[in-house]
Enzyme design. Sequence first.
Site, mmCIF file in Angstrom:
data_model
loop_
_atom_site.group_PDB
_atom_site.id
_atom_site.type_symbol
_atom_site.label_atom_id
_atom_site.label_comp_id
_atom_site.label_asym_id
_atom_site.label_seq_id
_atom_site.Cartn_x
_atom_site.Cartn_y
_atom_site.Cartn_z
ATOM 1 C CB CYS A 2 -0.905 0.010 1.241
ATOM 2 S SG CYS A 2 -1.837 -1.511 1.495
ATOM 3 N NE ARG A 52 -6.498 -3.912 1.618
ATOM 4 C CZ ARG A 52 -7.423 -4.840 1.745
ATOM 5 N NH1 ARG A 52 -8.674 -4.562 1.423
ATOM 6 N NH2 ARG A 52 -7.113 -6.041 2.203
ATOM 7 C CB ALA A 54 -6.787 -5.874 -1.697
#
Length: 558
Positions: A2, A52, A54
């Site tokens: 991130c 982000r 993920a």
Amino acid sequence: MCGITGQLSTSGSSNELRARLTKMMAAIRHRGPDDDGIWLDDQRPVGLGHVRLAIIDPENGKQPMVTEDGRYILVFNGAIYNYLELRRELIGKGHPIHSYSDTEVLLYAYREWGERCLTRLQGMFALAIWDKAEQKLFCARDRLGIKPFYYSFDGQRLMFASEIKALLADESVQAQTNSEGLQDYLTFQFCLDEKTLFKGINKLEPGYCLTAWYEDSALKLKLHQYWDLQYNIDEEHDERYFIDTLSGLLDDSIRLHMRSDLPLGAHLSGGLDSSSIVCLASRMLGGEQMKTFTGAFSEGPQFDETAYAKEVSSFAGTDYNEIYISGHTLPDILPKLMYYMDEPLAGPGAIPQYYVSQLASNHVKVVMGGQGGDELFIGYARYMAAYLEKCLSGAINQTAHQRRYAVSLESIVPNLPLLGTYQPMLQSLWRDGLFGPADERYFRLVDRSEGMSQLFNQESLRGTSNYSSFDSFQRIFNRPELHSLVNQMTYFDLKGSLPALLHVEDRTSMANSIESRVPLLDHRIVEFLATIPPNIKFSGGRVKHLFKESVRSAVPPN
């Protein structure tokens, strides 16, 4: 993986703070294209931002993340590989962890143990936690500097981010040259300690944490080193023990680094480090095929090591993918790399690394690589060059037997062919100062500044006239209790060149929105290697000796 941002200030509205954070996050959107979020405090001008990518528990890892009681708020960049073990322990202590996100585990680990949680983490991380009850910000960076953390502080405002460009997106920070950082860069191709090439922008050093709090009408800031490598030499065991223990640590590190909820692959250069990771990881997959990614230059066979990579791929049974890089593409790629890198660092490796990361991003979201192998396992030819000079001095002056952990001239002779292609380096090294103090001699090997100052305006180089890059080098190289030249050399590289190489690794992978993992830099491996007697670790001047022995049965002989 991130990007994080944040600000604390002594004044300002929520709307103004949100606008600042939004600009900062936009500058690093490539680090986290999957999601974003902003959290603002309702009592102070405090805000945290996050973009982000993920990877672990994609559904439940949204950030900024807040504890159920609202006290702690976290933004985090990285991966905690032992999160499942910590999760079980924290649930057993009564913490309400509902997801399988390493972010939630990290948040409650801080609630349980405070700063001491850092010692329990296996992984790479840059994090910031706001404590609403104590009105205090706690930030930390992993032990070896795998993940980045930059900050700017003027007493009235603290700003931090994963990349420098995010700080520069806020108009209160101006891009000005840091003359001391420039001196370091011209000397080493990287900046030492907390310096960057930008005046007023520092990096949080590896193994450090930062605490900020309000006091009267000002902000206060404190830095603290929570980890450094300790050289407590193990005199009890023999070489076989060290090889077997290293083999076990490598297996366990790779096992943990393979934890991912998305497809995982590996960089494969055809060199020993990445080849070992690919072969060891493939043995753990139980028949599942790993994707590997290889790059080469199209200018001729002397720039092409794909034959080794293909041999490893065939041996390990991987899905082999390659890209050939042409010099014709440089005019297009260099401006992009300048943008992503923020500041120049550590040589030309960014170019092939960017292309191979781009190739990998078409297939996977997570890759493993072999960064750190040369620094940890004594793989650079300059280590042999420095030891050759030391052994010559010991043989001529008949003092080798007086030094603990000495490597003798006789023992390194069979391994001197390693220096066959490095004769110009030896000629330059021995041109002056032969047999001088160890710090001066190794500085001579890592100094890249010859001829460089002629390219620059001398006014820009003068800056702070009292600063000396050599003094900064000496403070690291001559740290007490390093015991031997090999530990002095590798410790300096661990503190200097390795974070710079990891900077390149981070930016080239994040530019392509993929997560790069470096299993050789598991801190347990690094700490274990520091306990091995130097005369065993660098036995006979054999580069990567223990590493080669620990993986001998796992990789093809070539």
